[in-house]
Scaffold this motif. Structure first.
Motif, PDB file in Angstrom:
ATOM      1  N   VAL A  36       0.872  -1.163   0.000  1.00  0.00           N
ATOM      2  CA  VAL A  36       0.000   0.000   0.000  1.00  0.00           C
ATOM      3  C   VAL A  36       0.915   1.221   0.000  1.00  0.00           C
ATOM      4  N   VAL A  37       0.829   1.994  -1.053  1.00  0.00           N
ATOM      5  CA  VAL A  37       1.696   3.153  -1.250  1.00  0.00           C
ATOM      6  C   VAL A  37       0.893   4.414  -0.948  1.00  0.00           C
ATOM      7  N   LYS A  43      -3.676   6.835  -1.519  1.00  0.00           N
ATOM      8  CA  LYS A  43      -3.239   5.465  -1.293  1.00  0.00           C
ATOM      9  C   LYS A  43      -3.545   4.603  -2.516  1.00  0.00           C
ATOM     10  N   THR A  44      -2.569   3.797  -2.895  1.00  0.00           N
ATOM     11  CA  THR A  44      -2.714   2.874  -4.013  1.00  0.00           C
ATOM     12  C   THR A  44      -2.162   1.529  -3.567  1.00  0.00           C
ATOM     13  N   ALA A  45      -2.832   0.444  -3.926  1.00  0.00           N
ATOM     14  CA  ALA A  45      -2.385  -0.895  -3.555  1.00  0.00           C
ATOM     15  C   ALA A  45      -1.841  -1.613  -4.783  1.00  0.00           C
ATOM     16  N   TYR A  46      -0.758  -2.364  -4.580  1.00  0.00           N
ATOM     17  CA  TYR A  46      -0.125  -3.134  -5.655  1.00  0.00           C
ATOM     18  C   TYR A  46       0.130  -4.560  -5.187  1.00  0.00           C
ATOM     19  N   TYR A  47      -0.176  -5.500  -6.036  1.00  0.00           N
ATOM     20  CA  TYR A  47       0.087  -6.921  -5.815  1.00  0.00           C
ATOM     21  C   TYR A  47       1.476  -7.223  -6.357  1.00  0.00           C
ATOM     22  N   VAL A  48       2.304  -7.896  -5.572  1.00  0.00           N
ATOM     23  CA  VAL A  48       3.633  -8.290  -6.041  1.00  0.00           C
ATOM     24  C   VAL A  48       3.442  -9.541  -6.885  1.00  0.00           C
ATOM     25  N   ASP A  49       3.658  -9.407  -8.182  1.00  0.00           N
ATOM     26  CA  ASP A  49       3.498 -10.511  -9.129  1.00  0.00           C
ATOM     27  C   ASP A  49       4.845 -11.169  -9.356  1.00  0.00           C
ATOM     28  N   SER A  50       4.879 -12.277 -10.068  1.00  0.00           N
ATOM     29  CA  SER A  50       6.156 -12.964 -10.307  1.00  0.00           C
ATOM     30  C   SER A  50       7.107 -12.100 -11.128  1.00  0.00           C
ATOM     31  N   PHE A  51       6.568 -11.216 -11.948  1.00  0.00           N
ATOM     32  CA  PHE A  51       7.370 -10.238 -12.682  1.00  0.00           C
ATOM     33  C   PHE A  51       6.678  -8.891 -12.586  1.00  0.00           C
ATOM     34  N   GLY A  52       7.123  -8.056 -11.679  1.00  0.00           N
ATOM     35  CA  GLY A  52       6.560  -6.722 -11.562  1.00  0.00           C
ATOM     36  C   GLY A  52       5.422  -6.637 -10.567  1.00  0.00           C
ATOM     37  N   PHE A  53       4.598  -5.622 -10.746  1.00  0.00           N
ATOM     38  CA  PHE A  53       3.523  -5.296  -9.816  1.00  0.00           C
ATOM     39  C   PHE A  53       2.247  -5.042 -10.593  1.00  0.00           C
ATOM     40  N   GLN A  54       1.125  -5.419 -10.007  1.00  0.00           N
ATOM     41  CA  GLN A  54      -0.183  -5.169 -10.598  1.00  0.00           C
ATOM     42  C   GLN A  54      -0.986  -4.316  -9.623  1.00  0.00           C
ATOM     43  N   GLU A  55      -1.584  -3.245 -10.114  1.00  0.00           N
ATOM     44  CA  GLU A  55      -2.409  -2.410  -9.244  1.00  0.00           C
ATOM     45  C   GLU A  55      -3.678  -3.169  -8.865  1.00  0.00           C
ATOM     46  N   VAL A  56      -4.067  -3.075  -7.613  1.00  0.00           N
ATOM     47  CA  VAL A  56      -5.280  -3.726  -7.115  1.00  0.00           C
ATOM     48  C   VAL A  56      -6.279  -2.620  -6.789  1.00  0.00           C
ATOM     49  N   LYS A  57      -7.068  -2.245  -7.792  1.00  0.00           N
ATOM     50  CA  LYS A  57      -7.972  -1.099  -7.639  1.00  0.00           C
ATOM     51  C   LYS A  57      -9.086  -1.363  -6.641  1.00  0.00           C
ATOM     52  N   GLN A  58      -9.544  -2.588  -6.514  1.00  0.00           N
ATOM     53  CA  GLN A  58     -10.649  -2.897  -5.609  1.00  0.00           C
ATOM     54  C   GLN A  58     -10.186  -3.116  -4.170  1.00  0.00           C
ATOM     55  N   PHE A  59      -8.914  -2.943  -3.867  1.00  0.00           N
ATOM     56  CA  PHE A  59      -8.372  -3.215  -2.537  1.00  0.00           C
ATOM     57  C   PHE A  59      -9.027  -2.376  -1.444  1.00  0.00           C
ATOM     58  N   PHE A  60      -9.351  -1.147  -1.720  1.00  0.00           N
ATOM     59  CA  PHE A  60      -9.904  -0.253  -0.709  1.00  0.00           C
ATOM     60  C   PHE A  60     -11.431  -0.181  -0.712  1.00  0.00           C
ATOM     61  N   LYS A  61     -12.077  -0.885  -1.626  1.00  0.00           N
ATOM     62  CA  LYS A  61     -13.542  -0.859  -1.668  1.00  0.00           C
ATOM     63  C   LYS A  61     -14.099  -1.648  -0.494  1.00  0.00           C
ATOM     64  N   GLN A  62     -15.125  -1.082   0.130  1.00  0.00           N
ATOM     65  CA  GLN A  62     -15.763  -1.766   1.245  1.00  0.00           C
ATOM     66  C   GLN A  62     -16.768  -2.768   0.718  1.00  0.00           C
ATOM     67  N   LYS A  63     -16.899  -3.844   1.436  1.00  0.00           N
ATOM     68  CA  LYS A  63     -17.903  -4.836   1.071  1.00  0.00           C
ATOM     69  C   LYS A  63     -19.273  -4.314   1.469  1.00  0.00           C
ATOM     70  N   ALA A  64     -20.225  -4.494   0.581  1.00  0.00           N
ATOM     71  CA  ALA A  64     -21.591  -4.089   0.868  1.00  0.00           C
ATOM     72  C   ALA A  64     -22.210  -5.077   1.849  1.00  0.00           C
ATOM     73  N   PRO A  65     -22.998  -4.594   2.782  1.00  0.00           N
ATOM     74  CA  PRO A  65     -23.633  -5.529   3.713  1.00  0.00           C
ATOM     75  C   PRO A  65     -24.598  -6.446   2.975  1.00  0.00           C
ATOM     76  N   LYS A  66     -24.652  -7.675   3.410  1.00  0.00           N
ATOM     77  CA  LYS A  66     -25.556  -8.641   2.781  1.00  0.00           C
ATOM     78  C   LYS A  66     -26.976  -8.363   3.244  1.00  0.00           C
ATOM     79  N   LYS A  67     -27.891  -8.359   2.302  1.00  0.00           N
ATOM     80  CA  LYS A  67     -29.289  -8.075   2.605  1.00  0.00           C
ATOM     81  C   LYS A  67     -30.151  -9.278   2.264  1.00  0.00           C
ATOM     82  N   ASN A  68     -31.314  -9.292   2.842  1.00  0.00           N
ATOM     83  CA  ASN A  68     -32.314 -10.327   2.559  1.00  0.00           C
ATOM     84  C   ASN A  68     -31.798 -11.734   2.803  1.00  0.00           C
ATOM     85  N   ILE A  69     -31.078 -11.903   3.873  1.00  0.00           N
ATOM     86  CA  ILE A  69     -30.605 -13.241   4.213  1.00  0.00           C
ATOM     87  C   ILE A  69     -31.532 -13.811   5.272  1.00  0.00           C
TER      88      ILE A  69
END
Length: 81
Positions: A36-37, A43-69
């Motif tokens: 996390v940079v 703030k930006t999140a990056y996954y350490v890949d076998s060659f380089g880095f991949q941005e993880v855009k959904q890293f900071f998104k909150q999970k929506a609460p489950k409804k109608n369970i």
């Protein structure tokens, strides 16, 4: 906090050297780790890949609460009469 002129590759190299920061308390950086940079408050999140880095855009998104369970029906514990 990452200095403006430091690249992710430099961070990776630095944290895999024998003289890495906190080397006695932390393991080296590996594939599948997430960095996390924070640059200028952004703030930006990056996954350490076998060659380089991949941005993880959904890293900071909150999970929506489950409804109608529906609650799971409880089994009867009394024997039928």
């Amino acid at each position: 906090m990452l200095p403006k002129d430091m690249t992710l590759e430099e961070v990776f190299s630095r944290h895999n050297a024998d003289t890495r920061p906190f080397g006695m308390r932390m393991r080296s950086m590996s594939v599948s780790d997430v960095l996390v940079v924070n640059r200028g408050g952004k703030k930006t999140a990056y996954y350490v890949d076998s060659f380089g880095f991949q941005e993880v855009k959904q890293f900071f998104k909150q999970k929506a609460p489950k409804k109608n369970i529906r609650p799971i029906a409880k089994k009867r514990t009394e024997p039928e009469r």
